[in-house]
Design an enzyme around this catalytic site. Structure first.
Site, PDB file in Angstrom:
ATOM      1  N   GLY A   1       0.159  -1.954   0.080  1.00  0.00           N
ATOM      2  CA  GLY A   1      -0.657  -1.317   1.096  1.00  0.00           C
ATOM      3  C   GLY A   1      -1.987  -0.804   0.600  1.00  0.00           C
ATOM      4  N   HIS A   2      -2.466   0.271   1.221  1.00  0.00           N
ATOM      5  CA  HIS A   2      -3.809   0.813   0.985  1.00  0.00           C
ATOM      6  C   HIS A   2      -4.000   1.275  -0.454  1.00  0.00           C
ATOM      7  CE1 HIS A   2      -7.571   2.665   2.276  1.00  0.00           C
ATOM      8  NE2 HIS A   2      -7.196   3.833   1.794  1.00  0.00           N
ATOM      9  N   PHE A   3      -2.979   1.905  -1.027  1.00  0.00           N
ATOM     10  CA  PHE A   3      -3.057   2.385  -2.401  1.00  0.00           C
ATOM     11  C   PHE A   3      -2.304   1.428  -3.323  1.00  0.00           C
ATOM     12  CE2 PHE A   3      -3.929   6.406  -0.112  1.00  0.00           C
ATOM     13  CZ  PHE A   3      -5.135   6.727  -0.723  1.00  0.00           C
TER      14      PHE A   3
END
Length: 293
Positions: A268-270
Site C-alpha cells: 500500500g501507501h507506506f
C-alpha cells in the site's frame, strides 16, 4: 554489505530546529529522503541501514513533523513553498551540493520544488508513492481534500481532521496491503504518527498544509517540463494497492521520462513497511546503473 549506524541529529535552520537521521560514509554519494504525511523520518528506519554501507543518507523531519520544531501556525507560514525553501536551506546548512532524492507523499512536491529551483543539484529521483500527475490522485481519498482546497469551512475541516486521527492514519498503513503481508505491518508506526499528530497546535498546522496542497497541482506542468528537459534518472517503486496515490501516477512518469523505471509492488501507501529489503535492492541497483553512485 556493511551496515553502519543511524545517527539522530539536529541543526538550526533559519531559526528552527530540524531533526534528521543520518547514516553512511561522509564522502559517499548523498541520498536525501523526504517523508510524507502524516509521518516523519521514522518511515525510513528500515531502509537506511540497508543502504548505509554505500550511500550517505540524510532524512530530515519537515518542520511541524516528527522531532523537528513545530512553531505555531501564527509564527510560520505552513505552505509547501515555505517547506521547500526550508529544505533547500537545510541542504545548504549540511553542505549537500549534489544528491539523489527519495520522495514520498508530501515529500514529492517538496522535493520537486527543490529540483525546479536547482536542477543541477539533483542526480536522480526515487519516487515511492510520490505523485506528480493528476491521474495519480485516488478519487475517493482525495474528495475531502479537494473540498477543503476549494473552500475552508468547519465542515470541510472536520472531514480532513479525520484523516489524521488514529483510525485515519491506520487506514493509510493498512489499505491495499494483501493479507500475506499484513503481519509485517507494525502497529507502532501508526501509533507513533498519531501521537505526534495529536500535539498542541497540530490541528491548524496540518489543516493549513492540506488546504495549500492545491498549490502543488498548479506546478504539475512545471514538474513535467523539468522531467522532459533534465531527463533526470527516475525510479518509481510504488505500492500498487495505494488508494491515495494510485498506480496510474507511477505509470505517468513515462510520459515525460520514457526511460523511467517503474516497479509496482504488492503493498500500500507506506511500501517500506512491508517491502524495505526489496526497495533497498531496487534503489541501490538503480543508483549504481543510472546515477553512477
Amino acid at each position: 554489505m556493511s551496515v553502519l549506524p543511524v545517527h539522530h541529529r539536529t541543526v538550526t535552520v533559519r531559526g528552527h530546529e530540524i531533526h534528521y537521521r543520518e547514516a553512511g560514509p561522509a564522502g559517499a554519494p548523498v541520498l536525501l529522503l523526504l517523508h510524507g504525511f502524516p509521518t516523519s523520518s521514522h518511515m525510513f528506519r528500515d531502509l537506511m541501514p540497508r543502504l548505509s554501507g554505500t550511500y550517505r543518507l540524510i532524512a530530515p523531519d519537515h518542520l511541524g513533523f516528527g522531532r523537528s520544531a513545530a512553531p505555531d501556525a501564527a509564527d510560520f507560514d505552513y505552505t509547501f513553498a515555505a517547506l521547500a525553501a526550508l529544505t533547500d536551506a537545510f541542504t545548504r546548512a549540511l553542505g549537500l551540493d549534489r544528491f539523489a532524492l527519495y520522495i514520498q507523499d508530501y515529500g514529492a512536491p517538496i522535493g520537486l520544488r527543490l529540483a525546479l529551483a536547482h536542477p543541477e543539484r539533483i542526480t536522480a529521483i526515487i519516487s515511492q508513492n510520490g505523485n506528480a500527475y493528476e491521474e495519480g490522485l485516488g478519487a475517493e481519498a482525495w474528495a475531502p481534500v479537494l473540498a477543503l482546497i476549494a473552500e475552508r469551512t468547519p465542515e470541510t475541516e472536520a472531514a480532513v481532521r479525520a484523516i489524521r486521527s488514529l483510525d485515519g492514519i491506520r487506514w493509510q498503513y493498512e489499505t491495499g496491503v494483501p493479507a500475506e503481508y499484513r503481519e509485517l505491518l507494525s502497529p507502532d508506526a501508526w501509533h507513533h504518527d498519531a501521537a505526534l499528530m495529536a500535539r498542541p497546535g497540530q490541528d491548524e498546522i496540518q489543516t493549513r498544509l492540506i488546504a495549500d496542497y492545491g498549490s502543488n497541482f498548479a506546478l504539475y506542468p512545471a514538474f513535467h517540463e523539468y522531467f522532459r528537459s533534465s531527463r533526470v534518472p527516475l525510479l518509481a517503486v510504488w505500492g500498487e494497492g495505494d488508494e491515495v496515490f494510485v498506480p496510474a501516477g507511477a505509470e505517468a512518469f513515462r510520459r515525460d521520462l520514457p526511460d523511467a523505471e517503474i516497479h509496482l509492488l504488492p503493498t500500500g501507501h507506506f511500501a517500506l513497511e512491508t517491502h524495505a529489503p526489496l526497495i533497498a535492492e531496487l534503489v541501490g541497483d538503480f543508483l549504481k546503473r543510472r546515477a553512477g553512485a
